[in-house]
Design an enzyme around this catalytic site. Structure first.
Site, PDB file in Angstrom:
ATOM      1  CD  GLU A   1      -2.787  -1.215  -0.048  1.00  0.00           C
ATOM      2  OE1 GLU A   1      -3.117  -0.140  -0.580  1.00  0.00           O
ATOM      3  OE2 GLU A   1      -3.087  -2.323  -0.499  1.00  0.00           O
TER       4      GLU A   1
ATOM      5  CG  ASP B   1       2.259  -7.248  -5.867  1.00  0.00           C
ATOM      6  OD1 ASP B   1       1.718  -6.757  -4.845  1.00  0.00           O
ATOM      7  OD2 ASP B   1       1.723  -8.109  -6.584  1.00  0.00           O
TER       8      ASP B   1
END
Ligand SMILES: [Zn+2]
Length: 419
Positions: A278, A359
Site C-alpha cells: 500500500e 508488489d
C-alpha cells in the site's frame, strides 16, 4: 468556427493528452513473473484451496454475467427507444413537467430502475458469498448497506444532474465544454474527497493499539519516505471475512487503514508486507495517476457524447430532438454504459500494471519475498481467490495480478536478489 468544430478539435486534443498520459504514467515494463514459476506456485498451493477458489468463482460467474447483461439490455432499452424518455416525463408530471423535476427526479428514476432490475443478481451474489462463508452480514445489514450506497449515489447523482442540466440551459451551444471541465473536476473531487467522506458511512475506525506492529508500520512508512499520521483499524469484520489494508489521504492527512480481519488472520510480518504494498501506491502517487487518467477520460467522454448525440438517427430512436434535454438522459446513460463496457478491459490492464509495481515496491521495501509469498497464499485462501483464473476473465476484468503471478514475482525477486 462552429461549436461542433471546436468540439472535434477539443476531443482530438484530449485523446492525444490521454494517450500521452497513459504512455508516461502507466508502468508498462512489469517486473518478471515467469509462467514456469507460476505453474510451480500453483502446484505448491493446497489442492483443496485451489478447488474451493475455482468453485467459488464458478458459482459467482452466472450472477455477475447476468447482472452485466441485464444492466446493458435495460440501458439500451431505455436509451434507444422512447421508453426512457417517457419514464422521465412521467416522473416530472406531478411537478408540471418542470425541467428540474425531469432532470433530477427523472434522471434518478432511470438510474434506480436499472439498479432495481439488477438487484436480484446482487442478492444472488450475496447468497454465494454466504454459502462460502465470506459474508458475515445478515440480510438486514446487507439491505442497510445497500440503502446507504443508494443514498450516497442519490445525493451525488442529484447534484451532478442539477449541475449538468443547469449548464445545458445556460449555454445551449457550449455545454459540452463546461460539461467536460465539470466531469474532470468531479473525478478529482470523487477520488480525493469522497473516500474521506464515505469511509465513515460504512466503517468505524479506531487507532491501532501501541505495540511492536504499530511501531514497525510507522517506522517502515518513514523509512520509505511516505510518513503517515496514524495507523487505523477498520471494523470490516462486521460484513466480511475478507482481509485488506489501504493507505488513504494525502500529505498530512495520510493514514494506513488495516482491516481488523487482517490483524486476526495474518502474522504481523504478513501485515507489514500488505502495508508495504500500500505504501508503494502512496509513494508512486497511483491515486494521482488514476485521477489524471480518469479526468482526461471523463472530459473526452463528455465531448464525444455531445458529438455522437447530435447524430439524428440516434435521436430519432430515443424520440428526442436533442441530446441536451432531460428526456434524452436515458440515451446518455445507454451511451455511457456501452463506453464503460469498452473501457473495462483497458482500465483492468492499467490497474494490473500499477498493482504489479506496488508488489515490486513491497518486495524491495521489506526484502522479504518468503513472507510476501506466504501473505499471497493467505490472501488467496481467506478471500477465496481463483489462484490462476481463466485468461479471458483476467483480460476482461482482473484489477490485480493473479495469486500465482504474484507468487512467481516473489520467486523471481528472490532469485535476482539472492534471498
Ligand atoms: Zn494494490
Amino acid at each position: 468556427m462552429t461549436p461542433r468544430a471546436w468540439a472535434l478539435l477539443t476531443l482530438g486534443g484530449l485523446v492525444v493528452a490521454l494517450l500521452v498520459a497513459v504512455a508516461l504514467l502507466v508502468p508498462w515494463s512489469r517486473p518478471p513473473a515467469p509462467r514456469a514459476d507460476q505453474l510451480a506456485a500453483l502446484r505448491d498451493l493446497p489442492a483443496e484451496q485451489v478447488t474451493r477458489g475455482r468453485a467459488f468463482h464458478g458459482a459467482l460467474r452466472p450472477a455477475a454475467w447476468s447482472a452485466l447483461a441485464v444492466g446493458l439490455v435495460v440501458a439500451l432499452l431505455l436509451g434507444l427507444t422512447p421508453l426512457g424518455g417517457r419514464l422521465v416525463e412521467l416522473v416530472g408530471r406531478p411537478f408540471g413537467g418542470h425541467w428540474i423535476a425531469q432532470a433530477v427526479l427523472g434522471g434518478l428514476a432511470v438510474v434506480f430502475l436499472a439498479d432495481l432490475l439488477t438487484l436480484p443478481f446482487a442478492a444472488w451474489r450475496r447468497t454465494v458469498l454466504v454459502r462460502y462463508g465470506l459474508s458475515t452480514q445478515g440480510w438486514g445489514g446487507w439491505a442497510v448497506d445497500l440503502l446507504k450506497s443508494y443514498a450516497v449515489s442519490a445525493v451525488i447523482g442529484a447534484l451532478v444532474l442539477l449541475g449538468f442540466y443547469t449548464v445545458v440551459r445556460l449555454a445551449p451551444r457550449w455545454w459540452w465544454a463546461f460539461g467536460a471541465a465539470g466531469a474532470a473536476a468531479l473525478v478529482v473531487v470523487l477520488s480525493f474527497v469522497l473516500p474521506v467522506l464515505v469511509e465513515p458511512v460504512f466503517n468505524r475506525f479506531t487507532p491501532m493499539e501501541p505495540g511492536p506492529l504499530r511501531s514497525e508500520l510507522t517506522a517502515m512508512a518513514a523509512r520509505d519516505g511516505v510518513p503517515v499520521r496514524d495507523v487505523l483499524v477498520a471494523d470490516a469484520s462486521r460484513r466480511t471475512s475478507a482481509v485488506n489494508a489501504y493507505v488513504s489521504g494525502l500529505g498530512p492527512t495520510r493514514r494506513v487503514v488495516v482491516y481488523d480481519t487482517l490483524l486476526r488472520e495474518a502474522e504481523p510480518a504478513e501485515v507489514t508486507s500488505v502495508v508495504a504494498h500500500e505504501l508503494g501506491h502512496a509513494k508512486d502517487r497511483d491515486v494521482w495517476t488514476g485521477t489524471v487518467l480518469g479526468a482526461l477520460g471523463a472530459a473526452a467522454a463528455v465531448v464525444a457524447l455531445y458529438l455522437i448525440g447530435s447524430w439524428t438517427p440516434l435521436l430519432r430512436l430515443a424520440g428526442v430532438d436533442s441530446i441536451a434535454q432531460p428526456r434524452a438522459f436515458p440515451l446518455l446513460i445507454a451511451l455511457v454504459t456501452v463506453a464503460g463496457l469498452l473501457a473495462t478491459p483497458v482500465q483492468a490492464l492499467v490497474s494490473r500494471r500499477i498493482e504489479a509495481r506496488a508488489d515490486a515496491h513491497a518486495l524491495a521495501l521489506t526484502g522479504d519475498p518468503a513472507t510476501f509469498e506466504a501473505m499471497q497464499r493467505r490472501l488467496a485462501g481467506v478471500n477465496l481467490a481463483d489462484p490462476d483464473p481463466p485468461r479471458w476473465e483476467r483480460l476482461w476484468s482482473a484489477t490485480h495480478p493473479s495469486t500465482v503471478e504474484r507468487m512467481a514475482a516473489a520467486r523471481a525477486y528472490a532469485r535476482e536478489s539472492g534471498r
